[in-house]
Design a protein around this motif. Sequence first.
Motif, short mmCIF file in Angstrom:
data_model
loop_
_atom_site.label_atom_id
_atom_site.label_comp_id
_atom_site.label_asym_id
_atom_site.label_seq_id
_atom_site.Cartn_x
_atom_site.Cartn_y
_atom_site.Cartn_z
N ALA A 6 -12.04 102.00 22.48
CA ALA A 6 -11.06 101.46 20.98
C ALA A 6 -10.30 100.32 22.31
N ARG A 7 -9.31 99.25 22.34
CA ARG A 7 -8.98 98.27 23.72
C ARG A 7 -7.75 97.96 23.03
N GLY A 8 -7.07 98.06 24.01
CA GLY A 8 -4.87 98.37 23.25
C GLY A 8 -5.21 96.43 22.57
N PHE A 9 -5.92 96.24 21.13
CA PHE A 9 -5.50 95.00 21.20
C PHE A 9 -5.29 94.88 19.05
N VAL A 10 -4.33 94.08 18.94
CA VAL A 10 -4.76 94.38 17.76
C VAL A 10 -4.66 92.72 17.09
N PHE A 11 -5.03 92.45 15.71
CA PHE A 11 -5.78 90.92 15.75
C PHE A 11 -5.73 90.42 13.62
N PRO A 64 -12.75 86.03 14.41
CA PRO A 64 -13.17 84.61 14.57
C PRO A 64 -11.84 84.29 16.00
N GLU A 65 -12.12 82.77 16.08
CA GLU A 65 -11.04 82.55 18.22
C GLU A 65 -9.50 82.70 17.53
N PRO A 66 -8.98 83.29 18.34
CA PRO A 66 -8.87 83.52 19.70
C PRO A 66 -9.22 84.88 19.70
N GLY A 67 -9.84 85.31 18.80
CA GLY A 67 -9.80 87.20 18.98
C GLY A 67 -10.98 87.45 20.22
N PRO A 68 -12.17 86.43 20.11
CA PRO A 68 -13.07 87.35 20.95
C PRO A 68 -12.28 87.12 22.60
N GLU A 69 -11.83 86.49 22.55
CA GLU A 69 -11.49 85.66 24.09
C GLU A 69 -9.68 86.35 24.61
N LEU A 70 -9.31 87.46 24.01
CA LEU A 70 -8.34 88.40 23.71
C LEU A 70 -8.43 89.70 23.73
N PHE A 71 -9.54 90.09 23.63
CA PHE A 71 -10.34 91.07 23.39
C PHE A 71 -10.85 91.49 24.40
N ALA A 72 -11.32 90.21 25.27
CA ALA A 72 -12.41 90.45 26.69
C ALA A 72 -11.53 90.83 27.16
N ILE A 73 -10.08 90.68 27.23
CA ILE A 73 -9.26 90.73 28.27
C ILE A 73 -7.85 91.72 28.03
N SER A 74 -8.08 92.70 27.01
CA SER A 74 -7.57 94.01 26.52
C SER A 74 -8.30 94.79 27.39
N SER A 75 -7.20 95.63 28.02
CA SER A 75 -7.24 96.78 28.40
C SER A 75 -8.46 98.09 27.58
N ALA A 76 -9.07 98.85 28.38
CA ALA A 76 -9.08 100.11 27.16
C ALA A 76 -7.78 100.91 26.91
N PHE A 91 -2.02 89.36 18.65
CA PHE A 91 -2.18 88.18 17.72
C PHE A 91 -1.87 88.37 16.28
N LEU A 92 -0.55 87.81 16.19
CA LEU A 92 0.29 87.20 15.49
C LEU A 92 -0.61 86.40 13.81
N SER A 93 -0.59 86.76 12.94
CA SER A 93 -1.20 85.39 11.57
C SER A 93 0.29 85.26 11.10
N PRO A 94 0.40 83.59 10.52
CA PRO A 94 1.63 83.63 9.57
C PRO A 94 1.28 83.58 8.70
N THR A 95 -0.06 83.71 8.12
CA THR A 95 -1.12 83.70 6.48
C THR A 95 -1.06 86.15 6.53
N VAL A 96 -1.12 86.40 5.18
CA VAL A 96 -1.93 87.99 5.17
C VAL A 96 -3.35 87.64 5.00
N ALA A 97 -3.70 88.55 6.21
CA ALA A 97 -5.33 88.27 6.08
C ALA A 97 -5.40 89.38 6.87
N PRO A 98 -6.78 89.86 6.44
CA PRO A 98 -6.74 91.67 7.20
C PRO A 98 -7.19 91.65 8.73
#
Length: 284
Positions: free
Chosen positions: A256-261, A224-236, A205-212
């Motif tokens: 750990a899952r293949g997900f970056v927020f 925050p959304e849509p983080g939980p939904e994307l995490f849930a569909i990401s493979s370990a 998930f890309l963020s247009p502004t600098v964020a953690p």
Amino acid sequence: MYERTISRTNPGCIVFLLDRSDSMKQPWQSSGGSLAEGATRAVNKILLDLCVKSAKEVGGRARHYFDVGVFGYGARPVAGGEGVEPALGGQPIVPIPQVFDSPLRVEADQSSDATVDAVAGSRLPVWVEPVFGYRTPMCQAIAMAGEHVFTWAANHPDSFPPIVINITDGMVTDSPYDGADLAEWASRLTSIETRDGQALLFNIFLSPTVAPEVLFPVTAAGLPEPGPELFAISSALPASMVANARGARLELDNGARGFVFNAGLATLMWFLEIGTRVADVRDR
């Protein structure tokens, strides 16, 4: 599982899902370009990396070690309107030698993270152009990619399982699609398998502004959304990819899952490198 090496007999399959919704026109942090420009540049660099890995010798032509696909979702530059379409010459999954031979053009790499490559120097082939418009039909993208990944896996039962990497900056806008929600389409995709394991779905998930940034989490807590939904569909992450990440001095927890927020440009590129470094290339 997830131990097969890549060879011309048993090539790998890597598919990118590229968000082309209207919000991708936003400036991306301090990169000097838009989200669409940064994402497509990263995909072009990874395609070049796969071409280089597939060459027997420096300056040589790529050999058939990978099949790759790029599906853009949102604006469709060829067909028009909103939807999903293949972004590599209109073809869904393409052998890497064909990719090597048919860039749209080659341009100087002016990005701040430019490196000199033994084959390409500081020039970057362009296969995918930045596009944005309309909404975010992510379910349709996963469904279309799944159709082609299913056929590929059936034809390559002894290969490393297909890897699908979804790059997005927004919330899905077509869930449900054709009677199934995002979780169901993701489940259908990751149920596709070879003898070496199930297909992998990674999300960034890309963020247009600098964020953690949150890298390879084991839980969606605090996202925050849509983080939980994307995490849930990401493979370990398979063990080989965990080893790659730890080799890059990143400590990962079990599961750990293949997900970056909230990824910045450097993190996107790094994530793609880890996610596509599946195994040794053999039988050169």
